[in-house]
Design an enzyme around this catalytic site. Structure first.
Site, PDB file in Angstrom:
ATOM      1  N   LYS A  52       0.838  -1.205   0.000  1.00 57.90           N
ATOM      2  CA  LYS A  52       0.000   0.000   0.000  1.00 57.90           C
ATOM      3  C   LYS A  52       0.875   1.258   0.000  1.00 57.90           C
ATOM      4  O   LYS A  52       0.607   2.214  -0.730  1.00 57.90           O
ATOM      5  CB  LYS A  52      -0.946  -0.021   1.212  1.00 57.90           C
ATOM      6  N   GLN A  96      -5.028  -1.830   9.327  1.00 58.81           N
ATOM      7  CA  GLN A  96      -4.849  -3.156   8.723  1.00 58.81           C
ATOM      8  C   GLN A  96      -5.447  -4.245   9.620  1.00 58.81           C
ATOM      9  O   GLN A  96      -5.140  -4.324  10.811  1.00 58.81           O
ATOM     10  CB  GLN A  96      -3.342  -3.412   8.492  1.00 58.81           C
ATOM     11  N   ASP A 119     -11.454   2.309   3.471  1.00 61.19           N
ATOM     12  CA  ASP A 119     -11.756   0.887   3.296  1.00 61.19           C
ATOM     13  C   ASP A 119     -13.260   0.671   3.149  1.00 61.19           C
ATOM     14  O   ASP A 119     -13.697  -0.420   2.800  1.00 61.19           O
ATOM     15  CB  ASP A 119     -11.267   0.085   4.521  1.00 61.19           C
TER      16      ASP A 119
END
Ligand code: NAP
Length: 284
Positions: A52, A96, A119
């Site tokens: 990322k 994460q 997200d």
């Protein structure tokens, strides 16, 4: 023999578009910034986080990494998220997953400002997806829709079967297919006679997490097969949920693993981060 849906190719094309947009935004004084938070030392999470950060750098998005020890408390993590919600340089926050067992992931995801929730896991954004009025889409299903669009694989009116009902992949995937007028069936571990259901699919999405679970006898001749799985086989080789070699002989189009859905997921994260920067600056 199926068309191999090339996620790297589509991803490169979308990233090119994002790079141009980031450059144009910088002239308007808008700089997208992503904060990536990782707790503990899960090797797979570390690989994802590195990917990322690298992808951000490639398209000119500013990024910050917060690598916290596994002993971090829920309160400490919530404090960090609260700070990032306020931080002007940061337009997107990604925590994460999975988090260590002593931290309640739902509480942490709920603490993220929905405008910075790149997200799209916050219930506010999940609700927006449900009613079809959304700013952000979860990255993996959004990436799959990009692949279908790029290869002009129409969803409208077609039988779509999703295997898996996770909040991250299966459920939002079903919703996006429904928004594009697919006739959608969601299946799971309690589904009876799964092969009979999957054989109806014009578009079959496998998001199970089991190596080569979808065999050729489960697939209709000419189906489009999307493999979300990221598993390791007995030799440690990365492979999907679909028995690719056998199913490609039957499908009309299929995503490989690696090189299919995977590259698109990070690309859609970049897109969401750029969108977040615009929303925070202009309100739309
Ligand atoms: P998950 O949360 O573990 O969900 C798996 C789903 O598969 C569950 O809904 C489960 O049903 C269903 N399932 C399990 N065994 C089944 C069976 N025998 N028959 C039918 N359904 C069955 O997994 P996930 O987070 O959605 O991820 C799925 C896979 O995609 C994993 O390999 C993951 O690594 C991969 N992934 C890839 C990307 C990418 O960027 N390529 C992104 C995210 C995830 P129940 O609900 O009944 O238990």
């Amino acid at each position: 023999m199926a068309t191999i849906i090339d996620g790297k190719l589509v991803s490169a094309s979308v990233r090119g578009r994002i790079r141009e947009e980031v450059a144009a935004l910088s002239e308007q004084g808008i700089r997208p910034g992503l904060a990536v938070v990782i707790v503990g030392d899960d090797p797979a999470s570390r690989v994802y986080v590195n990917g990322k950060k690298k992808a951000c750098a490639e398209v000119g998005i500013y990024s910050e990494e917060y690598a916290l020890p596994a002993s971090t408390t829920e309160e400490q993590l919530l404090e960090l998220v609260a700070g990032l919600n306020q931080k002007a340089e940061i337009s997107g926050i990604l925590v994460q997953l999975p988090l260590p067992a002593h931290i309640d992931s739902n509480r942490v995801l709920l603490a993220i400002d929905p405008r910075k929730d790149v997200d799209a896991f916050h219930p506010t954004n999940v609700g927006h997806i449900m009613i079809g009025d959304y700013q952000y889409l979860p990255c993996t299903p959004a990436g799959i829709m990009e692949l279908l669009h790029y290869y002009q694989l129409d969803v409208a009116g077609r039988e779509c079967v999703v295997i898996g009902r996770s909040n991250i992949v299966g459920k939002p995937m079903a919703m996006l297919l429904l928004h594009e007028n697919g006739t959608v069936t969601v299946t799971h571990s309690k589904t009876r006679d799964l092969p009979a259901v999957t054989r109806r699919a014009d578009i079959l999405v496998a998001a199970i997490g089991k190596t080569r679970f979808v065999t050729a006898d489960m697939v209709k001749e000419g189906a489009v097969v999307i493999d979300v799985g990221m598993n390791r086989d007995e030799n440690g080789k990365l492979c999907g949920d679909v028995d690719f070699d056998a199913v490609k002989e039957k499908a009309s189009a299929i995503t490989p693993v690696p090189g299919g859905v995977g590259p698109m997921t990070i690309t859609m994260l970049l897109e969401n981060t750029v969108r977040a920067a615009k929303i925070l600056k202009t309100g739309c």
